[in-house]
Design a protein around this motif. Structure first.
Motif, PDB file in Angstrom:
ATOM      1  N   LYS A 297      24.922  52.419  -5.182  1.00 27.69           N
ATOM      2  CA  LYS A 297      24.777  51.300  -4.391  1.00 27.69           C
ATOM      3  C   LYS A 297      23.928  51.482  -3.107  1.00 27.69           C
ATOM      4  O   LYS A 297      22.989  50.560  -2.910  1.00 27.69           O
ATOM      5  CB  LYS A 297      26.209  50.706  -4.136  1.00 27.69           C
TER       6      LYS A 297
ATOM      7  N   ASP B 250      16.311  51.360  -1.679  1.00 28.67           N
ATOM      8  CA  ASP B 250      15.099  51.194  -2.416  1.00 28.67           C
ATOM      9  C   ASP B 250      14.519  52.535  -2.430  1.00 28.67           C
ATOM     10  O   ASP B 250      13.238  52.473  -2.320  1.00 28.67           O
ATOM     11  CB  ASP B 250      14.026  50.015  -2.021  1.00 28.67           C
TER      12      ASP B 250
ATOM     13  N   SER C  52      20.203  51.608  -4.072  1.00 33.45           N
ATOM     14  CA  SER C  52      19.665  50.474  -4.493  1.00 33.45           C
ATOM     15  C   SER C  52      19.188  49.680  -3.249  1.00 33.45           C
ATOM     16  O   SER C  52      18.263  48.827  -3.064  1.00 33.45           O
ATOM     17  CB  SER C  52      20.661  49.571  -5.394  1.00 33.45           C
ATOM     18  N   GLN C  53      20.185  49.734  -2.286  1.00 29.91           N
ATOM     19  CA  GLN C  53      20.106  48.920  -0.984  1.00 29.91           C
ATOM     20  C   GLN C  53      18.532  49.355  -0.238  1.00 29.91           C
ATOM     21  O   GLN C  53      17.837  48.729   0.316  1.00 29.91           O
ATOM     22  CB  GLN C  53      21.084  48.692  -0.131  1.00 29.91           C
TER      23      GLN C  53
ATOM     24  N   CYS D 222      18.851  53.129  -9.871  1.00 29.52           N
ATOM     25  CA  CYS D 222      19.088  52.599  -9.081  1.00 29.52           C
ATOM     26  C   CYS D 222      17.872  51.755  -8.294  1.00 29.52           C
ATOM     27  O   CYS D 222      18.253  50.809  -7.624  1.00 29.52           O
ATOM     28  CB  CYS D 222      19.601  53.463  -8.086  1.00 29.52           C
ATOM     29  N   ILE D 223      16.832  52.271  -8.430  1.00 29.36           N
ATOM     30  CA  ILE D 223      15.754  51.642  -7.846  1.00 29.36           C
ATOM     31  C   ILE D 223      14.547  50.913  -9.034  1.00 29.36           C
ATOM     32  O   ILE D 223      13.556  50.451  -8.675  1.00 29.36           O
ATOM     33  CB  ILE D 223      14.693  52.656  -7.071  1.00 29.36           C
TER      34      ILE D 223
END
Length: 695
Positions: free
Chosen positions: A143, A149, A146-147, A164-165
């Motif tokens: 997570k 990037d 992902s935030q 995730c990206i």
């Protein structure tokens, strides 16, 4: 089925017999003719209870349940502190994860194993993620990246496809995971052939870079296969068990073969009971099968429907050195645990016979190494306990030692720890944490009052569990917090209607210590001794171990002051007392730090008007720490649900962060020296702060 109990009501031995009269007569014959362990059990026992069952299968199940429930000290135990390590693939998630896992099986997760060590799984993953770049990170790391990037290091070195990206879609990532599962399930030849074909096509098309990468991937796959030698060409799932024993002890080794390959190995060395009928190889095999597979089946496979492609703890076949008399009943019971047919047999010829001989040699080597190692360890511990007994003039050697230590910062967050050593070794399942309630003063007298409180709570618990104090007594509530690493099962006691504390399992603290050690000198020892006198406990010796000169303080007799006993610096007894004291200190420090950390996190935001408990928790959860929250902008803070611009500015002001104008002018965010977080974080910790990890 019968159970021997000691004077405290604790079950010390569980057994089964077709004729209870003849079995009991064998115990209560001439004591000089019994083995030392059996003689000690008979002399410790104060009573016997029995239960009649209909079949031997029921007897096997009940014996396993009783050994699991009561943990009798004189039974043979095949156990360690961990379950199987397996490789888990979380197919129930959008982006499945590969991870090392121990514990009960969960629905939607595919398991491969068992493996002998967790590092073996990580080594396999390290080789195979080059070929199958699936994610191995936790949900929190996934997570966070992902935030921001930006992929993690594994994504940069192509050992993760970085879903995730969005580098790959969920469908592409699931296909990678599916190929990984097929490879571990044994579908290796097809994958290798496909990759070799892709390598040849790339070479023909002059794409030499891709061809070289595929060549290296194929090499990595073959290295992973080499680590699991094929022993059974027919793909058999079996456990191969072997024993090596002498008059007193037995070593057992078990090799786990899955899909024809050795996937793991485990071993134990146990003390034999000494009873003629219970020291035979047949009895050892029966006890091992009952306890080992009972424990493993408790992990559960019902969530996976008993499928063959998961790590079922009970294999299709178990190869043993001899068949016990109850082999038919054992097969029936094991088949019930697995949910399908399980066969129990002795290997006679071929590959299975050869592997059984290899396992037997491993058992012999394990017993030899244990004898060499135990000689030094057991001698040192015995010498230490005897040294303590002689120095303190005790009637018996202190086989159970308990130690208390206090930890606090200038009188705040006062906590205590109680650690237990039995036979010179730590017994972590009996460790306890205490949150001190009566600490009101400062400094030395505070420690004395805390020692008195912990002593009162601990021995009031002992008197209550042994039946000398009523359950409803208002004297002191124990309130001890069990170690978070160990589940002692003490809350699982069964209650009946005719008593306030009727339990099928005696509480652990019904056993008093032989020696009670406090961290400190004369004041602490006198405080603990006074509490014991107040409670009427007369069979427990109390001493204190002062850090300055390592003096052992004993309470005075007939009103005389406490006196120090000086043990030689090279004494084994002093070394053991120091080890017990240091373990108590470490355990107290770890608990104190956790409490202090929680308090500091909450107190830094307490002053913000309109910021309640739930929104404080939401802020810390969203940003991960106060440091990251402190560096956030007002816009970033307002992205948290329920936080407005005014509240966001108040949060930054409370944390001592620079205002937006100051941040723009100076290009940095700095904490003010007077901020609450800085002043609290710089507070000193009382005592030596060398170790942090509990347990």
């Amino acid at each position: 089925m019968y159970r021997f109990k000691d004077a405290h009501g604790r079950v010390i031995y569980v057994g089964k017999a077709k004729s209870l009269r003849s079995r009991l007569n064998s115990y209560f014959a001439d004591l000089s003719g019994l083995a030392p362990r059996t003689r000690q059990m008979v002399m410790t026992a104060a009573g016997v209870e029995w239960t009649v069952v209909n079949t031997e299968v029921e007897a096997l199940q009940l014996e396993y349940n009783w050994i699991k429930e009561f943990d009798p000290r004189f039974n043979i135990r095949y156990r360690d502190d961990k379950s199987y390590p397996v490789l888990a693939v979380t197919l129930n998630e959008e982006y499945p994860r590969l991870m090392v896992y121990r514990g009960p099986r969960r629905k939607g997760v595919r398991y491969f194993g068992p493996y002998s060590h967790a590092w073996a799984i990580r080594e396999t993953l390290d080789l195979l993620t080059r070929v199958f770049p699936a994610r191995t990170c936790s949900n929190g790391v996934f997570k966070r990246h992902s935030q921001i990037d930006r992929p993690c290091l594994l994504g940069y070195i192509d050992k993760c496809s970085a879903p995730c990206i969005g580098r790959v879609s969920a469908e592409e990532h699931r296909r990678i995971v599916g190929d990984f599962c097929d490879f571990l399930a044994g579908k290796t030849d097809k994958l290798v052939r496909e990759m070799e074909q892709q390598m040849n096509d790339a070479s023909v098309n002059l794409d030499f870079e891709r061809a070289a990468r595929l060549r290296d991937d194929i090499s990595a796959m073959r290295r992973a296969l080499e680590k699991q030698a094929v022993v059974f060409g027919d793909g058999t799932d079996a456990d191969v068990v072997a024993f090596a024993d002498d008059e007193l002890e037995a070593a057992v080794q078990v090799f786990h073969v899955r899909g024809g390959r050795v996937r793991g190995q485990r071993g134990w060395v146990v003390e034999k009971s000494g009873e003629p009928g219970e020291s035979t190889l047949e009895y050892l095999v029966e006890q091992f099968l009952t306890q080992f597979y009972g424990d493993q089946a408790a992990l559960g496979t019902a969530a996976d429907g008993g499928r063959d492609d998961v790590a079922n703890p009970v294999p299709r076949q178990v190869l043993v050195p001899v068949l016990p008399d109850t082999s038919d009943e054992l097969e029936t019971w094991l088949s019930q645990l697995r949910g399908s047919r399980v066969t129990l047999r002795v290997a006679q010829r071929g590959d299975k016979r050869a592997l059984a001989e290899t396992v037997h040699r491993n058992a012999q080597d394990a017993l030899t190494q244990h004898k060499l190692k135990r000689a030094g360890d057991f001698t040192a511990r015995s010498a230490a306990l005897q040294s303590i007994q002689e120095a303190l003039e005790l009637e018996d050697a202190p086989l159970r030692i308990e130690c208390v230590d206090i930890s606090h910062v200038q009188g705040t967050d006062v906590v205590a720890s109680l650690v237990v050593f039995e036979d010179g070794l730590p017994k972590k399942s009996d460790y306890r944490h205490y949150a001190i309630r009566e600490a009101a003063g400062q400094g030395r007298s505070d420690d004395v009052a805390s020692i008195a409180e912990v002593t009162r709570r601990r021995f009031h618990r002992h008197l209550r569990d042994s039946g000398d104090v009523a359950e409803g007594s208002a004297a002191v509530d124990d309130g001890a917090r069990a170690s978070a690493r160990v589940d002692d099962g003490s809350r699982a006691s069964a209650r009946v209607d005719d008593g306030p504390r009727a339990s099928a399992r005696p509480a652990r603290f019904a056993y008093p210590p032989n020696l009670f050690v406090v961290d400190g000198g004369a004041p602490q020892v006198n405080a603990a001794a006074s509490v014991l006198d107040e409670l009427g406990v007369t069979d427990v010796a109390v001493v204190g171990l002062a850090k300055r000169l390592e003096e052992v303080w004993v309470p005075g007799r007939d009103g005389s002051p406490a006196e120090p006993v000086i043990l030689p610096r090279n004494s084994d007894g002093l070394y053991m007392l120091q080890r017990v004291r240091d373990e108590a200190h470490r355990f107290a420090i770890s608990y104190h730090r956790s409490k202090r950390s929680k308090r500091m996190t909450a107190s830094a935001l307490d002053s913000v008007r309109g910021l309640g408990e739930h929104r404080r928790k939401a802020l810390v959860t969203h940003f991960g720490s106060l440091a990251r929250l402190k560096q956030a902008s007002v816009e970033e803070i307002t992205s948290v649900p329920g936080i407005g611009a005014a509240t966001a500015r108040a949060v930054l002001e409370a944390l001592g962060a620079a205002s937006p104008t100051e941040s723009a002018a100076e290009g940095s965010v700095a904490a003010t020296p007077d901020s609450p977080a800085v002043s609290q974080a710089s507070a000193p910790v009382i005592g030596d702060d060398r170790s942090t990890a509990p347990g």
